[in-house]
Design an enzyme around this catalytic site. Structure first.
Site, PDB file in Angstrom:
ATOM      1  N   HIS A   5     -12.495  31.588 -33.808  1.00 40.64           N
ATOM      2  CA  HIS A   5     -12.639  30.193 -34.227  1.00 40.64           C
ATOM      3  C   HIS A   5     -11.306  29.463 -34.342  1.00 40.64           C
ATOM      4  CE1 HIS A   5     -16.310  32.160 -35.549  1.00 40.64           C
ATOM      5  NE2 HIS A   5     -16.893  30.983 -35.697  1.00 40.64           N
ATOM      6  N   GLU A  51     -24.585  25.059 -26.595  1.00 36.69           N
ATOM      7  CA  GLU A  51     -23.539  24.151 -26.092  1.00 36.69           C
ATOM      8  C   GLU A  51     -23.812  23.669 -24.677  1.00 36.69           C
ATOM      9  OE1 GLU A  51     -22.933  26.717 -28.040  1.00 36.69           O
ATOM     10  OE2 GLU A  51     -21.772  25.898 -29.678  1.00 36.69           O
TER      11      GLU A  51
END
Lengths: 422, 327
Positions: free
Chosen positions: B131, B62
């Site tokens: 998540h 990321e």
């Protein structure tokens, strides 16, 4: 309550006196100011009617007890406030020699933080046995803002919010719009009866629970009194006729002069709540007789005739007519509902033979007059027909003992034998 | 205005496609956005249609690909960076907060970063604690960023285009529970992306919310109507800058506010909104402001616990009834 600098300035002008929502009896916890009859700057004399109140007893004309100039109107109608709430201030024309000075700091027009309870006039002091708690008013921000804008005093408004908080909806009916005022009045008309019922329930329950009542009665021959009345009334026009009740009241007043222990107030010491040591009987020299008047629409009021011992029979009769009329038309004066020192309940012609009333706190006695009946009486070994009625007395045993009560009743019965001397 | 009915996913895709067509500088980059069609299927088919220069798959890194996005934006491109979920964006936070959000300031205004970062957020799909979170408030905290939360299908399509037109970095949160829902997509955006919108007019209580909680607030409002409570539903749309005017206007009208925010209560945006109401609409309040937030636990995996942790319609209805209790 914190006092602001401006409060101190006001308080330092010692001649100011607070005009508060009067307690028109022990059963009254709040009243609604519906109309001011004075404005700031008006000069008033003691006894002037300055406002109209809507109470559990219906519409009442509120008097002022001092002479001077109205300096401040602190609440605007229509508003319901607890007894003791300061409604206005008066600058006294003469220095007050009253013992109890106002100890309540000036309340801001929009003050919402406390319920002032200190009674400043001796009249109020005598009759107010209510313990109105000083507490913070809870109100939502918008309610406070609106109250400020509309100059509504939040003290005493019953809030419907959590923990009794005053919310927007609690205020909207109070907004001083003429239309809303009218609709508010209509609403009163619908609920007055229930209010009065509730008030009677509260006061009588309290009285019966707190006051150790005892009861005695005496059958009194009123033949001579009735004859005397007949003679009097023969020579006078119907509108000046004297009724038996006037005689009874006059005889009662004279008897109370002789037995003052039945005339006054049993004062509870609020600061020590449950300890009876602080309680005491306060004998009153003035004789103001409260008369139970039942209203056509239901419920009752107990307006007083003042200084009955000093009135002539004719004046007393006028007083009786006057309060009866005004009880029914709704123009009783606040003082009349506040300062009775003893109460009378009269059953009248259609009533019962005897009646034992419940004492109206903080008074200590209530007299009952039964209906007049014919009996056969033995006089000098002969049977004669006599007219009698039963005089009954409910008395507060904390103040009065049975022997005294009996002496009083017999004295009263004796007085009635010589109506011409009354 | 003509409209079409699309799923939220299709609406997002339509927005990306339009951006790709309209502006040659636009490209989409992120994990699995190409061959796989996006982890949530948003970019399905785009690789085939627009080619690998426009739809770029990245390694699982990321900080790397968000950093590349910042560089591309500085270099004059209009990148759309997809971070799979807000949960993973923590790895890119340095790039987002320290680079994207600050470079205009650090450069004395010489450079700007016209970057759009999309990320999925929210719970409800049983994806467990790593998540499922909603950290919109982390990004809404950062000066230099704009934070969008499209809750309607029209916003799903058009907010991206508005974000790309912005000269500064914009983060867009796409709630995962909305992806399969169908809704009308207007041909044009209703208003600027920074404006909050009243989705349901009401007079009694303001339900202030955004993103995945909007439809909950709307169904609550429907139920409340039957209970004779008129709820106004305010869709914040933009979480930074907040449309304080709209918040204040609504509360000024209703005098009561419930904030529904799928974040943990402590330090939530709901707290920020509540503070704004206190500062700017206090004298209009008729009841304490109420916050409905997620229970302060890591989002549970079991469905019933996950649902129990999140603000639900019934809670909104109850809260509104409670706030109206003294009406």
């Amino acid at each position: 309550m914190t006092s602001t600098p401006s409060d101190k300035v006001k308080s330092s002008v010692a001649e100011l006196e607070d005009i508060t929502m009067p307690s028109l009896g022990a059963d009254m916890t709040e009243g609604t100011l519906t109309q001011w009859l004075v404005k700031e700057g008006d000069k008033v004399n003691s006894g002037d009617i300055i406002a109209v109140l809507e109470t559990q007893k219906g519409a009442i004309d509120m008097e002022v007890y001092s002479s001077g100039t109205i300096t401040e109107i602190l609440v605007e109608p229509v508003i319901e406030v607890p007894v003791g709430t300061i409604l206005a201030r008066i600058a006294l024309a003469e220095p007050s020699n009253k013992i109890v000075k106002s100890v309540v700091p000036a309340v801001d027009k929009v003050n919402e933080t406390s319920v002032p309870v200190v009674e400043t006039s001796p009249v109020n002091k005598q009759v107010n046995v209510l313990d109105v708690k000083i507490s913070d008013v809870k109100a939502s921000p918008i309610a406070r803002r609106l109250a400020k804008e509309q100059q509504i005093n939040l003290t005493g408004i019953i809030g419907n919010g959590p923990q009794g908080a005053i919310l927007l909806n609690d205020l909207t009916p109070l907004l001083t719009d003429k239309k809303q005022l009218n609709s508010k009045k209509l609403k009163f008309a619908g609920t007055t009866e229930q209010n009065m019922r509730n008030a009677i329930a509260v006061a009588m329950t309290k009285s019966k629970q707190e006051i150790p009542h005892f009861y005695l009665s005496v059958e009194v021959d009123i033949t001579s009194a009735q004859q005397w009345l007949q003679q009097q009334n023969q020579t006078s026009p119907p509108e000046d006729h004297v009724i038996l009740l006037a005689l009874l009241l006059k005889a009662l007043a004279n008897s109370l002069v002789k037995y003052p222990k039945l005339n006054g107030f049993y004062q509870k010491d609020i600061s020590q709540s449950d300890l009876p040591q602080g309680d005491h009987f306060e004998q009153v020299s003035a004789i103001h007789i409260g008369n139970v008047i039942s209203l056509r629409q239901g419920g009752l009021v107990v307006p007083a005739i003042h200084d009955v011992d000093k009135l002539s029979i004719t004046e007393l009769m006028q007083g009786l007519r006057d309060i009866t009329e005004r009880s029914r038309s709704g123009h009783l004066r606040s003082s009349e509902l506040m300062d009775a020192t003893v109460t009378v309940t009269n059953m009248g012609e259609r009533g019962a033979d005897s009646v034992f009333g419940i004492i109206y706190p903080p008074q200590v006695a209530i007299l009952g007059f039964g209906k007049v009946r014919d009996i056969v009486k033995v006089v000098n070994d002969d049977m004669v027909i006599a007219q009698v009625l039963t005089l009954s007395l409910s008395a507060d045993h904390r103040v009065i003992d049975g022997m005294l009560a009996a002496k009083f009743l017999n004295y009263l019965a004796k007085k009635l034998q010589k109506p011409e001397c009354l | 205005m003509s409209e079409q009915v699309l799923t939220y996913r299709e609406a997002l895709r339509a927005g990306i496609e339009q951006a790709l067509i309209d502006d040659d500088r636009v490209f989409l980059m992120g994990e699995d956005v190409g061959c796989y069609g996006g982890c949530y299927g948003v970019s399905k088919g785009l690789l085939e249609r627009y080619g690998e220069h426009k739809i770029i798959d990245t390694p699982l890194c990321e900080s790397g690909f968000v950093g590349v996005g910042v560089g591309a934006a500085l270099g004059g491109m209009r990148p759309i960076i997809e971070v799979m979920t807000v949960n993973f964006s923590l790895l890119a936070m340095d790039q987002i907060v320290n680079s994207a959000a600050t470079l205009r300031h650090m450069s004395g205004g010489q450079v700007n970063v016209p970057l759009v970062i999309r990320m999925a957020c929210g719970a409800g799909l049983q994806l467990a604690a790593q998540h499922s979170h909603s950290w919109e408030n982390f990004y809404a905290h950062i000066p230099g960023l704009k934070v969008l939360s499209p809750a309607t299908h029209t916003d799903a399509k058009h907010m991206l285009i508005q974000a790309l037109a912005d000269p500064d970095p914009v983060v867009i949160f796409e709630h995962v529970m909305l992806l399969n829902t169908r809704g009308d997509v207007l041909e044009n955006s209703e208003v600027s992306m920074e404006k909050a919108l009243v989705r349901q007019q009401g007079t009694d209580v303001s339900l202030i919310t955004y993103g995945g909680s909007l439809h909950k607030a709307l169904s609550a409002a429907k139920q409340l109507k039957k209970l004779n409570i008129s709820a106004e539903v305010l869709d914040l749309r933009c979480l930074r800058p907040l449309d304080t005017k709209a918040i204040v206007a609504s509360v000024t009208k209703t005098h009561r506010a419930i904030i529904i925010d799928e974040a943990w209560l402590t330090g939530s945006l709901a707290g920020e909104i509540s503070a704004i109401i206190m500062e700017q609409a206090f004298w209009h309040l008729d009841a304490p402001v109420k916050r409905l937030c997620t229970v302060e636990v890591p989002i549970p995996y079991p469905s019933h616990l996950e649902q129990a942790a999140l603000p639900q319609v019934e809670q909104i209805v109850t809260a509104a009834q409670n706030i109206m209790v003294a009406r």
